[in-house]
Scaffold this motif. Structure first.
Motif, PDB file in Angstrom:
ATOM      1  N   ILE A 108      35.076  -1.528  12.507  1.00 35.21           N
ATOM      2  CA  ILE A 108      36.076  -0.878  11.662  1.00 35.21           C
ATOM      3  C   ILE A 108      35.905  -1.389  10.240  1.00 35.21           C
ATOM      4  CG2 ILE A 108      38.548  -0.653  11.192  1.00 35.21           C
ATOM      5  CD1 ILE A 108      39.024  -0.844  14.163  1.00 35.21           C
ATOM      6  N   PHE A 109      35.921  -0.485   9.287  1.00 36.97           N
ATOM      7  CA  PHE A 109      35.818  -0.869   7.892  1.00 36.97           C
ATOM      8  C   PHE A 109      37.221  -1.122   7.339  1.00 36.97           C
ATOM      9  CE2 PHE A 109      31.860   1.297   8.629  1.00 36.97           C
ATOM     10  CZ  PHE A 109      30.953   0.496   7.950  1.00 36.97           C
ATOM     11  N   LEU A 110      37.408  -2.313   6.797  1.00 37.71           N
ATOM     12  CA  LEU A 110      38.686  -2.692   6.202  1.00 37.71           C
ATOM     13  C   LEU A 110      38.548  -2.685   4.692  1.00 37.71           C
ATOM     14  CD1 LEU A 110      39.413  -5.733   8.540  1.00 37.71           C
ATOM     15  CD2 LEU A 110      40.355  -3.432   8.736  1.00 37.71           C
ATOM     16  N   ASP A 111      39.488  -2.038   4.005  1.00 33.18           N
ATOM     17  CA  ASP A 111      39.484  -1.980   2.546  1.00 33.18           C
ATOM     18  C   ASP A 111      40.373  -3.063   1.970  1.00 33.18           C
ATOM     19  OD1 ASP A 111      37.919   0.371   2.490  1.00 33.18           O
ATOM     20  OD2 ASP A 111      39.699   1.580   2.872  1.00 33.18           O
ATOM     21  N   VAL A 120      37.567   5.948   7.267  1.00 31.65           N
ATOM     22  CA  VAL A 120      37.716   7.387   7.504  1.00 31.65           C
ATOM     23  C   VAL A 120      36.516   8.139   6.941  1.00 31.65           C
ATOM     24  CG1 VAL A 120      39.090   9.420   6.902  1.00 31.65           C
ATOM     25  CG2 VAL A 120      40.230   7.323   7.638  1.00 31.65           C
ATOM     26  N   SER A 121      36.123   7.827   5.717  1.00 29.11           N
ATOM     27  CA  SER A 121      35.012   8.571   5.121  1.00 29.11           C
ATOM     28  C   SER A 121      33.699   8.318   5.855  1.00 29.11           C
ATOM     29  CB  SER A 121      34.875   8.248   3.631  1.00 29.11           C
ATOM     30  OG  SER A 121      34.464   6.925   3.445  1.00 29.11           O
ATOM     31  N   VAL A 124      33.882  10.253   9.274  1.00 28.88           N
ATOM     32  CA  VAL A 124      33.697  11.691   9.053  1.00 28.88           C
ATOM     33  C   VAL A 124      32.244  11.983   8.704  1.00 28.88           C
ATOM     34  CG1 VAL A 124      34.319  13.604   7.519  1.00 28.88           C
ATOM     35  CG2 VAL A 124      36.097  12.135   8.462  1.00 28.88           C
ATOM     36  N   SER A 125      31.651  11.153   7.859  1.00 30.56           N
ATOM     37  CA  SER A 125      30.254  11.344   7.470  1.00 30.56           C
ATOM     38  C   SER A 125      29.325  11.272   8.683  1.00 30.56           C
ATOM     39  CB  SER A 125      29.871  10.294   6.435  1.00 30.56           C
ATOM     40  OG  SER A 125      28.521  10.403   6.110  1.00 30.56           O
ATOM     41  N   SER A 126      29.541  10.293   9.553  1.00 28.17           N
ATOM     42  CA  SER A 126      28.668  10.179  10.727  1.00 28.17           C
ATOM     43  C   SER A 126      28.899  11.329  11.700  1.00 28.17           C
ATOM     44  CB  SER A 126      28.855   8.833  11.421  1.00 28.17           C
ATOM     45  OG  SER A 126      30.133   8.715  11.970  1.00 28.17           O
ATOM     46  N   CYS A 127      30.126  11.817  11.791  1.00 28.05           N
ATOM     47  CA  CYS A 127      30.389  12.967  12.670  1.00 28.05           C
ATOM     48  C   CYS A 127      29.721  14.231  12.134  1.00 28.05           C
ATOM     49  CB  CYS A 127      31.886  13.179  12.832  1.00 28.05           C
ATOM     50  SG  CYS A 127      32.668  11.934  13.878  1.00 28.05           S
TER      51      CYS A 127
END
Length: 177
Positions: A108-111, A120-121, A124-127
């Motif tokens: 999980i990417f944490l900002d 999220v980005s 979505v990009s990998s999907c």
């Protein structure tokens, strides 16, 4: 071997807790967490640097090596307090580590603003990349297989929405042959 691994985790954990920080140990990954008010960021930064140095010394005495190249620092604060977050690099075992805007933690990417925008980005990009790959093979596979592949991608996108009915997704015809 399990006994020595548990001992390693216990000793590593006690070193971190001795500095007033909180450890999270997962397999061969050690994460150190600390909390402070915006006025105390320098003190926390110093404590974390000293703690990492202590862990490095302990690891070296046990024939282990800290990989400073994989060390990341993330300061988290709300959008309103982002201007109070220091951008000074951390000292980690003689190397400097610049604070990151986002880090990957167990997939999980944490900002730094806790918004999850990066996660999220990237999801979505990998999907979309997976959908483009499915599109390129759709004439070579059956319609049923194409539909199952698209549904699997859709489930990845919808996994964070437990109120959705999975049978609705699986029953829809998302692929046009």
């Amino acid at each position: 071997m399990l006994y020595s691994l548990n001992l390693l985790i216990f000793v590593s954990q006690s070193i971190v807790e001795k500095r007033g920080l909180r450890p999270h140990l997962y397999a061969d990954d050690t994460q150190i967490y600390g909390f402070c008010s915006p006025d105390d960021t320098q003190a926390l930064q110093n404590r974390v640097s000293v703690c990492i140095g202590d862990v490095d010394k302990w690891m070296a005495s046990n024939r282990l090596q800290l990989n400073a190249a994989k060390t990341e620092v993330l300061w988290c604060a709300s959008n309103r307090q982002q201007h109070l977050v220091p951008s000074d690099p951390f000292s980690v075992c003689g190397d400097t580590v610049k604070p990151a805007k986002s880090v990957r933690d167990l997939g999980i990417f944490l900002d730094n603003d806790m918004s999850m925008k990066t996660h999220v980005s990237r999801t979505v990009s990998s999907c979309f990349a997976a959908l483009r790959q499915i599109r390129s093979i759709r004439r070579s596979v059956s319609f049923t297989l194409s539909r199952h592949l698209v549904c699997a991608v859709a489930l990845i996108l919808w996994q964070c929405k437990p109120h959705r009915n999975i049978s609705t997704i699986a029953g829809s015809s998302a692929v046009s042959a």
